[in-house]
Design a protein around this motif. Structure first.
Motif, PDB file in Angstrom:
ATOM      1  N   UNK A 136       0.865  -1.036   0.033  1.00 51.78           N
ATOM      2  CA  UNK A 136       0.060   0.091   0.066  1.00 51.78           C
ATOM      3  C   UNK A 136       0.648   1.258   0.101  1.00 51.78           C
ATOM      4  N   UNK A 137       0.288   2.275  -0.568  1.00 55.46           N
ATOM      5  CA  UNK A 137       0.951   3.742  -0.349  1.00 55.46           C
ATOM      6  C   UNK A 137       1.365   4.146   0.928  1.00 55.46           C
ATOM      7  N   UNK A 138       2.285   5.206   1.030  1.00 56.02           N
ATOM      8  CA  UNK A 138       2.202   5.763   2.522  1.00 56.02           C
ATOM      9  C   UNK A 138       0.702   6.109   2.961  1.00 56.02           C
ATOM     10  N   UNK A 139       0.634   6.046   4.262  1.00 57.36           N
ATOM     11  CA  UNK A 139      -0.870   6.203   5.006  1.00 57.36           C
ATOM     12  C   UNK A 139      -0.704   7.879   5.231  1.00 57.36           C
ATOM     13  N   UNK A 140      -1.399   8.607   4.087  1.00 59.63           N
ATOM     14  CA  UNK A 140      -1.437  10.101   4.003  1.00 59.63           C
ATOM     15  C   UNK A 140      -3.106  10.478   3.729  1.00 59.63           C
ATOM     16  N   UNK A 197     -29.771   7.876   9.861  1.00 62.82           N
ATOM     17  CA  UNK A 197     -30.323   7.730  11.121  1.00 62.82           C
ATOM     18  C   UNK A 197     -28.939   7.623  11.859  1.00 62.82           C
ATOM     19  N   UNK A 198     -29.247   7.546  13.239  1.00 59.18           N
ATOM     20  CA  UNK A 198     -28.166   6.962  14.145  1.00 59.18           C
ATOM     21  C   UNK A 198     -26.786   7.465  14.183  1.00 59.18           C
ATOM     22  N   UNK A 199     -26.675   8.602  14.556  1.00 56.64           N
ATOM     23  CA  UNK A 199     -25.262   9.305  14.528  1.00 56.64           C
ATOM     24  C   UNK A 199     -24.415   8.927  15.895  1.00 56.64           C
ATOM     25  N   UNK A 200     -25.037   7.879  16.670  1.00 54.74           N
ATOM     26  CA  UNK A 200     -24.402   7.673  17.896  1.00 54.74           C
ATOM     27  C   UNK A 200     -22.812   6.949  18.026  1.00 54.74           C
ATOM     28  N   UNK A 201     -22.601   6.683  16.811  1.00 53.77           N
ATOM     29  CA  UNK A 201     -21.262   5.798  16.649  1.00 53.77           C
ATOM     30  C   UNK A 201     -20.248   6.758  15.959  1.00 53.77           C
ATOM     31  N   UNK A 202     -20.809   7.920  15.839  1.00 56.32           N
ATOM     32  CA  UNK A 202     -19.748   9.092  15.168  1.00 56.32           C
ATOM     33  C   UNK A 202     -18.582   8.910  15.648  1.00 56.32           C
ATOM     34  N   UNK A 203     -17.295   9.156  15.009  1.00 51.21           N
ATOM     35  CA  UNK A 203     -15.898   8.949  15.580  1.00 51.21           C
ATOM     36  C   UNK A 203     -15.011   9.731  14.786  1.00 51.21           C
ATOM     37  N   UNK A 204     -13.887   9.813  15.160  1.00 55.40           N
ATOM     38  CA  UNK A 204     -12.832  10.091  14.175  1.00 55.40           C
ATOM     39  C   UNK A 204     -12.014   9.128  13.507  1.00 55.40           C
ATOM     40  N   UNK A 205     -11.909   9.083  12.081  1.00 56.15           N
ATOM     41  CA  UNK A 205     -11.377   7.945  11.420  1.00 56.15           C
ATOM     42  C   UNK A 205     -11.249   8.481   9.881  1.00 56.15           C
ATOM     43  N   UNK A 206     -10.712   7.606   9.157  1.00 52.92           N
ATOM     44  CA  UNK A 206     -10.279   7.954   7.756  1.00 52.92           C
ATOM     45  C   UNK A 206     -11.760   7.941   6.946  1.00 52.92           C
ATOM     46  N   UNK A 207     -12.016   8.854   6.098  1.00 54.71           N
ATOM     47  CA  UNK A 207     -13.128   8.706   5.457  1.00 54.71           C
ATOM     48  C   UNK A 207     -13.287   7.567   4.650  1.00 54.71           C
ATOM     49  N   UNK A 208     -12.240   7.187   4.246  1.00 59.79           N
ATOM     50  CA  UNK A 208     -11.873   5.763   3.305  1.00 59.79           C
ATOM     51  C   UNK A 208     -12.523   4.609   3.984  1.00 59.79           C
ATOM     52  N   UNK A 209     -11.957   4.547   5.417  1.00 59.40           N
ATOM     53  CA  UNK A 209     -12.452   3.390   6.415  1.00 59.40           C
ATOM     54  C   UNK A 209     -13.901   3.434   6.574  1.00 59.40           C
ATOM     55  N   UNK A 210     -14.521   4.515   6.661  1.00 58.90           N
ATOM     56  CA  UNK A 210     -16.022   4.748   6.950  1.00 58.90           C
ATOM     57  C   UNK A 210     -16.739   4.125   5.493  1.00 58.90           C
ATOM     58  N   UNK A 211     -16.225   4.655   4.504  1.00 56.86           N
ATOM     59  CA  UNK A 211     -16.556   4.269   3.038  1.00 56.86           C
ATOM     60  C   UNK A 211     -16.400   2.753   3.125  1.00 56.86           C
ATOM     61  N   UNK A 212     -15.327   2.151   3.381  1.00 56.94           N
ATOM     62  CA  UNK A 212     -15.116   0.644   3.164  1.00 56.94           C
ATOM     63  C   UNK A 212     -16.121  -0.227   4.057  1.00 56.94           C
ATOM     64  N   UNK A 218      -4.301   8.586  -3.513  1.00 59.92           N
ATOM     65  CA  UNK A 218      -3.878   7.927  -2.201  1.00 59.92           C
ATOM     66  C   UNK A 218      -4.923   6.829  -1.862  1.00 59.92           C
ATOM     67  N   UNK A 219      -6.229   7.397  -1.878  1.00 62.30           N
ATOM     68  CA  UNK A 219      -7.354   6.791  -1.748  1.00 62.30           C
ATOM     69  C   UNK A 219      -7.452   5.432  -2.376  1.00 62.30           C
ATOM     70  N   UNK A 220      -7.214   5.622  -3.682  1.00 61.84           N
ATOM     71  CA  UNK A 220      -7.346   4.442  -4.584  1.00 61.84           C
ATOM     72  C   UNK A 220      -6.381   3.057  -4.394  1.00 61.84           C
ATOM     73  N   UNK A 221      -5.429   3.822  -4.055  1.00 58.39           N
ATOM     74  CA  UNK A 221      -4.110   2.948  -3.431  1.00 58.39           C
ATOM     75  C   UNK A 221      -4.765   2.037  -2.115  1.00 58.39           C
ATOM     76  N   UNK A 222      -5.333   2.571  -1.423  1.00 61.49           N
ATOM     77  CA  UNK A 222      -5.631   1.960  -0.056  1.00 61.49           C
ATOM     78  C   UNK A 222      -7.184   1.290  -0.158  1.00 61.49           C
ATOM     79  N   UNK A 223      -7.819   1.364  -1.266  1.00 67.75           N
ATOM     80  CA  UNK A 223      -9.293   0.960  -1.439  1.00 67.75           C
ATOM     81  C   UNK A 223      -9.198  -0.678  -1.244  1.00 67.75           C
ATOM     82  N   UNK A 224      -8.559  -1.368  -1.927  1.00 67.92           N
ATOM     83  CA  UNK A 224      -8.893  -2.868  -1.828  1.00 67.92           C
ATOM     84  C   UNK A 224      -8.190  -3.293  -0.629  1.00 67.92           C
ATOM     85  N   UNK A 225      -7.245  -2.733  -0.016  1.00 69.29           N
ATOM     86  CA  UNK A 225      -6.816  -3.234   1.324  1.00 69.29           C
ATOM     87  C   UNK A 225      -8.134  -2.862   2.207  1.00 69.29           C
ATOM     88  N   UNK A 226      -8.325  -1.824   2.148  1.00 74.23           N
ATOM     89  CA  UNK A 226      -9.468  -1.702   3.519  1.00 74.23           C
ATOM     90  C   UNK A 226     -10.836  -2.447   3.019  1.00 74.23           C
TER      91      UNK A 226
END
Length: 326
Positions: free
Chosen positions: A207-211, A237-252, A289-297
């Protein structure tokens, strides 16, 4: 409360007797007394007259009540878990802010004195408008693409939320993605086939560098939390699990869990995942960078859903189809 009929009481997902849970967890001997309590609280704090309480749904120490009022149907949502009260107050502020930016969701109604969340009688309670719609149908490509587009818009808005730091926890900074996935493989992936673990390690190594920037994300975007009507997304609905993370992790995570509801969770087919990603990219094309991580995540999130024992809904087979082919 003018209606004399007791509300229907149900469990959202637990296999427990709802009336016993209503008594043991919430202190109501019967459904009618719970409905009267809801009516009294809404009258006292919101000045809302409840004509009837039609349904109460329980989940852990949380409850939702659908009520009829002269202004329309409303949803009262409360918790008896004090440790969650600060989070519920922050979620109310967040959803009110998102509503002001045109996102489809159910925003809280303020009380007589302007509060969005009330703590009274040992509970934390909020009041929302009932949004009409059905849960996201992942067999409808139009709905799936619309859901992807809404998630991208929601993430854009969440990235701009001025009080996002209120959703952080006083712990050490989150490690890089490479470290997170490697530690998961080392500590939690033992039941998985060796080929699956080796494939994920190989993808991580290449994977590419985590940027990828971190931001506030929903982190529970799936069919159970997305309402649709006439091909449009009417509410997230239901935002009670909202947290800080990478948007790509959220998408995956959303891509893998998209079809899950309350019972018998199972994966959606690859074509549905592709439709969801296409809708997302119509609003937010993936960066290099997101495309490089997509299959991994995507593989990581898919493998994380494989149960250690029996797998009646096919999470293992779905995840193994994502392994790189020789």
């Amino acid at each position: 409360m003018s209606g004399s009929q007791a509300p229907v009481v149900e469990m959202l997902w637990e296999a427990h007797d709802p009336h016993q849970a209503l008594d043991a967890r919430f202190g109501f001997g019967d459904a009618r007394s719970a409905g009267r309590w809801v009516a009294d609280v809404l009258d006292e704090h919101w000045g809302v007259r409840v004509d009837s309480c039609e349904r109460i749904v329980l989940s852990d120490g949380n409850a939702l009540a659908w009520v009829d009022t002269p202004s329309g149907r409303r949803l009262a949502k409360w918790s008896v878990l004090p440790g969650r009260f600060p989070r519920l107050a922050e979620v109310a502020r967040l959803t009110s802010w998102l509503d002001g930016r045109g996102l489809p969701l159910s925003a809280p109604f303020p009380t007589r004195d302007g509060r969005l969340q009330v703590e009274a009688d040992g509970v934390s309670l909020g009041l929302q408008r009932v949004i009409e719609g059905d849960l996201l149908d992942t067999t409808d490509p139009g709905q799936v693409r619309a859901a992807g587009a809404v998630l991208a818009r929601l993430q854009d808005a969440l990235a701009a939320y001025p009080h996002a730091e209120r959703f952080t926890t006083p712990t050490v900074a989150s490690p890089p993605l490479t470290q997170q996935i490697t530690e998961w493989l080392d500590t939690r992936a033992a039941p998985l086939p060796v080929a699956a673990r080796d494939a994920l390690r190989g993808l991580v190594a290449g994977a590419p560098p985590d940027r990828l920037p971190r931001q506030l994300v929903h982190f529970d975007f799936r069919s159970a939390n997305v309402l649709c009507a006439d091909g449009e997304i009417t509410a997230v609905l239901d935002f009670e699990e909202a947290r800080h993370d990478h948007r790509l992790v959220d998408l995956a995570r959303a891509t893998v869990l998209l079809g899950t509801r309350y019972h018998d969770w199972g994966p959606v087919p690859p074509e549905v995942q592709a439709q969801f990603l296409a809708g997302y990219q119509a609003v937010h094309p993936l960066t290099p960078a997101e495309s490089g991580w997509w299959d991994v995540l995507l593989l990581w999130q898919a493998l994380a859903m494989v149960p250690p024992g029996e797998d009646p809904t096919g999470w293992g087979a779905s995840a193994l189809r994502r392994l790189p082919q020789p």
